[in-house]
Write a protein that holds these residues in place. Structure first.
Motif, PDB file in Angstrom:
ATOM      1  N   GLU A   1      51.389   6.924 -23.118  1.00 38.03           N
ATOM      2  CA  GLU A   1      52.751   7.101 -22.613  1.00 38.03           C
ATOM      3  C   GLU A   1      53.749   6.293 -23.453  1.00 38.03           C
ATOM      4  OE1 GLU A   1      52.470   5.955 -18.559  1.00 38.03           O
ATOM      5  OE2 GLU A   1      51.677   7.897 -17.869  1.00 38.03           O
TER       6      GLU A   1
ATOM      7  N   LYS B   1      45.847   6.090 -20.910  1.00 36.38           N
ATOM      8  CA  LYS B   1      47.030   6.782 -20.400  1.00 36.38           C
ATOM      9  C   LYS B   1      48.287   5.946 -20.617  1.00 36.38           C
ATOM     10  CE  LYS B   1      48.959   8.866 -16.211  1.00 36.38           C
ATOM     11  NZ  LYS B   1      48.785   9.087 -14.748  1.00 36.38           N
ATOM     12  N   SER B   2      48.204   4.648 -20.305  1.00 34.74           N
ATOM     13  CA  SER B   2      49.372   3.777 -20.443  1.00 34.74           C
ATOM     14  C   SER B   2      49.818   3.680 -21.898  1.00 34.74           C
ATOM     15  CB  SER B   2      49.056   2.370 -19.914  1.00 34.74           C
ATOM     16  OG  SER B   2      48.745   2.413 -18.540  1.00 34.74           O
TER      17      SER B   2
ATOM     18  N   THR C   1      37.357   4.202 -15.295  1.00 40.75           N
ATOM     19  CA  THR C   1      38.728   4.069 -14.793  1.00 40.75           C
ATOM     20  C   THR C   1      39.572   3.133 -15.657  1.00 40.75           C
ATOM     21  OG1 THR C   1      37.948   4.437 -12.546  1.00 40.75           O
ATOM     22  CG2 THR C   1      40.140   3.429 -12.813  1.00 40.75           C
ATOM     23  N   VAL C   2      39.008   1.982 -16.003  1.00 43.58           N
ATOM     24  CA  VAL C   2      39.765   1.006 -16.791  1.00 43.58           C
ATOM     25  C   VAL C   2      40.154   1.587 -18.148  1.00 43.58           C
ATOM     26  CG1 VAL C   2      39.655  -1.235 -17.951  1.00 43.58           C
ATOM     27  CG2 VAL C   2      38.739  -0.981 -15.638  1.00 43.58           C
ATOM     28  N   GLN C   3      39.180   2.209 -18.797  1.00 43.42           N
ATOM     29  CA  GLN C   3      39.441   2.771 -20.123  1.00 43.42           C
ATOM     30  C   GLN C   3      40.437   3.925 -20.047  1.00 43.42           C
ATOM     31  OE1 GLN C   3      36.544   2.153 -18.745  1.00 43.42           O
ATOM     32  NE2 GLN C   3      35.133   1.135 -20.178  1.00 43.42           N
ATOM     33  N   THR C   4      40.293   4.732 -19.022  1.00 42.19           N
ATOM     34  CA  THR C   4      41.186   5.876 -18.857  1.00 42.19           C
ATOM     35  C   THR C   4      42.613   5.424 -18.576  1.00 42.19           C
ATOM     36  OG1 THR C   4      39.357   7.200 -17.983  1.00 42.19           O
ATOM     37  CG2 THR C   4      41.587   7.998 -17.550  1.00 42.19           C
ATOM     38  N   THR C   5      42.752   4.412 -17.715  1.00 44.73           N
ATOM     39  CA  THR C   5      44.083   3.879 -17.391  1.00 44.73           C
ATOM     40  C   THR C   5      44.747   3.295 -18.634  1.00 44.73           C
ATOM     41  OG1 THR C   5      43.381   3.373 -15.131  1.00 44.73           O
ATOM     42  CG2 THR C   5      45.353   2.237 -15.963  1.00 44.73           C
ATOM     43  N   ALA C   6      43.963   2.537 -19.397  1.00 44.83           N
ATOM     44  CA  ALA C   6      44.510   1.952 -20.622  1.00 44.83           C
ATOM     45  C   ALA C   6      44.942   3.040 -21.597  1.00 44.83           C
ATOM     46  CB  ALA C   6      43.467   1.043 -21.275  1.00 44.83           C
TER      47      ALA C   6
END
Length: 703
Positions: A632, A628-629, A621-626
């Motif tokens: 963007e 994605k952010s 989750t942490v890696q995926t969120t980073a």
């Protein structure tokens, strides 16, 4: 133990001073030169030959091989073309070093490639430089050798001023002529001229040169076009007047030595508010010499910084989020028999000459606030003025409690019966002396502040020439003196007339006086109610040069012709557009070649990490969120970069200089901000090891 430095011995050693002239010139020649320096006139060619030979002999004895007419074109910096002292060898083949009076007095550099605002067509190349006898020649040493530099004015083949010095000298004569009329009214018959004196405080940044060379924006634009704030800025107020670090102290020592050799009276040095920011202040000098010396200060700062592995940044706003740099222009007027026209004395309410001079200056500043604002306009200063770190863009005058009280008495009752005195400052410590206290505090938010016996014009930009603001100051005050003298010289009762005129001027122009917080929103609103102009940018200020009021002012005293003013307005528009264009192209280059590729590479690494973590059966989750952010923001940066290129292409189709300048201000500059925002955000999200350039923390804290 360091060697003992004999300042008295080295001071002016690279300057052809009056003392050296007295030693080397025949007495009659020296007297003629001194007379022209003091009172004007023109050297005969025979006398010029004698001066030229003495100047050349001194220069050659000190290692000089070339001379140059050193001048200040409308670029705002200096220019020079070097000519050797050599002539044809004699019959024996021996080289003879010669320098004639004609070569001293007049030079002929190409005028076609300097800004002229339409005064010169591209094919019209001839221009002239004329020796400014009032500013001493000096020696400058660089990689080419030792050069004799002769300060000169620069004009076109048709006589139009193409430089900063010619109008300045004209304005100095104008204010002297009109100020003399004022002092004559008060019985001073011994004075033969009134001299405008200036002391410019110079702020600057120092950064490590290796880091500087890794920042394309610093190299091409002189400021960081990208950059997130460091965790620490200036908020602890620990840099201002703080202990000077050893590397900086070594630079300052060498800088002082070089400046003292050039006759520059470098006196004060200290750390300024922002990290890596510093200041140097000289002693007051005649305005045109102060202008010459300030150019030498800026040039020498850059040269000495290089020797110490650093780069000196003179841009008004090299780093966002911390204070930028200005140049406080301390200006005063004094007679050649020792009277400071801006000295109020112990009882200013009784000093009628001072009150008249003060009233005239307030009238001048109020009448021409727009012009004074324009004189401090340059591209970099748009980032600084009105930013709660420098004076607001609104011109006002700070007088302090004592003078404000005197003005109030005169306006309300027509008579000033008393003035506030300073008194004693009681320290409350038995071993400390009680101090004499000034009658008023100082105000760092005021753009034009009275500081005891001078006015401090605080708006001037750190990289800008001080010639333009002082030309404007001299001109507007000359006009006010002229109008006052016209009335008073024909008055039947001088005492009554001068009293009434002081009250009239103070009453009509008291709106320009403001002693409060210039940073506050309340002042912006109050200034609007008072009808004071709030000119927020260089582009908006430029048109004030060619108003009917400005043309009338400058033509009246022969400082500028209408054509010269129109040319300068056009030069300002062109300078603004070219500067912003360079900045925008630099941003595009850095974004496409450095930031976007670096972040793309980093997102690939993140994506590989996400896959690896997921394949290991762990939570990604942490890696995926980073990922994605960052992706963007990367897409936002890419879109903004494309948009900026589109805006630059649109700008290329605009021919009118004024419309183009406004397009760069309103459209291109906004697109630049839109590109900077996502890139700066990415800097805070991406691993520092992969960030392609040194950060703010690297630049301003690791010097």
């Amino acid at each position: 133990m360091s060697e003992v430095l004999n300042v008295e011995e080295i001071f002016g050693s690279k300057v052809f001073t009056l003392g050296k002239m007295r030693e080397r010139l025949p007495k009659s020649v020296y007297k003629e030169v001194k007379k022209i320096i003091d009172h004007g006139g023109e050297l005969s060619l025979a006398t010029a030959d004698v001066v030229a030979k003495a100047m050349k002999d001194w220069a050659v004895e000190n290692g000089a091989t070339h001379y140059t007419h050193w001048f200040q074109p409308l670029t705002g910096i200096t220019a020079e073309k070097h000519d050797a002292f050599v002539t044809h060898p004699d019959e024996s083949g021996k080289m003879i070093m010669e320098f004639s009076g004609k070569e001293l007095i007049k030079g002929e550099p190409d005028a076609s490639s300097f800004p002229s605002g339409g005064l010169r067509a591209t094919f019209e190349a001839r221009g002239y430089t004329a020796w400014d006898i009032t500013s001493p020649a000096f020696l400058k040493e660089d990689a080419t050798g030792v050069i004799l530099c002769i300060p000169t004015a620069f004009c076109s083949y048709k006589g139009e001023a193409l430089d900063k010095k010619t109008p300045l000298l004209r304005s100095m004569e104008a204010v002297s002529t009109q100020a003399l009329r004022i002092v004559r009214l008060f019985g001073n018959t011994e004075a033969t001229k009134v001299v405008a004196s200036v002391g410019p405080e110079q702020e600057y940044f120092l950064v490590d040169r290796d880091k500087y060379l890794k920042r394309e924006d610093l190299i091409f634009a002189g400021r960081t076009l990208f950059g997130a704030p460091a965790p620490k800025g200036q908020e602890l107020e620990d840099h201002y007047f703080g202990t000077i670090r050893e590397r900086i102290g070594s630079f300052m020592k060498d800088l002082n030595i070089e400046l003292w050799k050039l006759g520059v009276t470098a006196k004060t040095q200290h750390n300024e508010v922002a990290p890596a920011q510093h200041e140097l202040a000289p002693i007051y000098e005649t305005a045109n010499i102060a202008v010459d010396h300030n150019q030498l200060v800026m040039e020498t700062m850059k040269k000495v910084a290089g020797r110490h592995g650093m780069t000196c940044l003179l841009h008004e706003k090299p780093f966002a989020g911390v204070n930028g740099s200005g140049k406080h222009n301390n200006w005063s007027l004094g007679t050649d028999n020792g009277v400071n026209l801006l000295d109020p004395g112990d009882t200013p309410n009784e000093n009628i000459q001072f009150l008249l001079v003060l009233a005239c200056i307030l009238k001048a500043v109020d009448t021409h606030a727009d012009l004074l604002r324009q004189s401090a306009s340059d591209v970099g200063n748009d980032h600084r003025l009105g930013a709660n770190e420098a004076p607001p863009a609104i011109i006002s005058v700070f007088l302090g409690e004592q003078l404000e009280d005197v003005v109030k008495q005169l306006v309300e009752t027509g008579d000033a019966t008393h003035s506030i005195q300073g008194g004693k400052l009681l320290t409350g410590v038995s071993t400390l002396p009680d101090l004499d206290k000034d009658a008023t505090d100082r105000n760092r938010t005021s753009p034009f502040a009275f500081t005891g016996n001078k006015f401090e014009f605080r708006m001037v930009g750190s990289a800008d020439s001080i010639a333009s603001p002082n030309t404007t100051l001299n001109a507007i005050v000359a006009e006010a003196f002229c109008e006052a003298a016209d009335l008073l010289e024909k008055a039947d009762d001088f005492d009554i007339a001068v009293h009434d005129l002081i009250k009239k001027y103070l009453t009509e122009h008291q709106r320009i006086i403001f002693n409060g917080n210039g940073y506050s929103e309340e002042w912006v609103e109050e200034a609007a109610r008072r009808g004071l102009p709030n000119i927020k940018s260089m582009v908006e200020a430029s048109e004030t040069l060619t108003t009917e009021k400005s043309i009338k002012l400058f033509e009246k005293f022969g400082i500028f012709t209408k054509a010269e003013l129109e040319s300068r307005e056009e030069v300002l528009y062109e300078t603004y557009s070219k500067t912003i264009n360079i900045e925008a192209l630099t941003m595009v280059d850095m974004a496409k070649k450095q930031y976007i590729p670096a972040v793309m590479e980093y997102t690939k690494t993140l994506a590989d990490t996400v896959l690896a973590v997921k394949s290991a059966g762990a939570d990604a989750t942490v890696q995926t969120t980073a990922l994605k952010s960052i992706s963007e923001k990367l897409a936002e940066a890419q879109a903004a970069e494309t948009s900026l290129e589109d805006k630059l292409a649109e700008a290329a189709g605009i021919e009118d200089p004024k419309k183009l300048a406004f397009f760069y201000k309103d459209v291109v500059h906004t697109a630049m901000d839109d590109l900077r925002a996502p890139v700066d955000a990415l800097e805070m999200m991406v691993d520092k090891k992969v960030w392609p350039v040194p950060t703010y923390g690297d630049l301003i804290f690791e010097v």
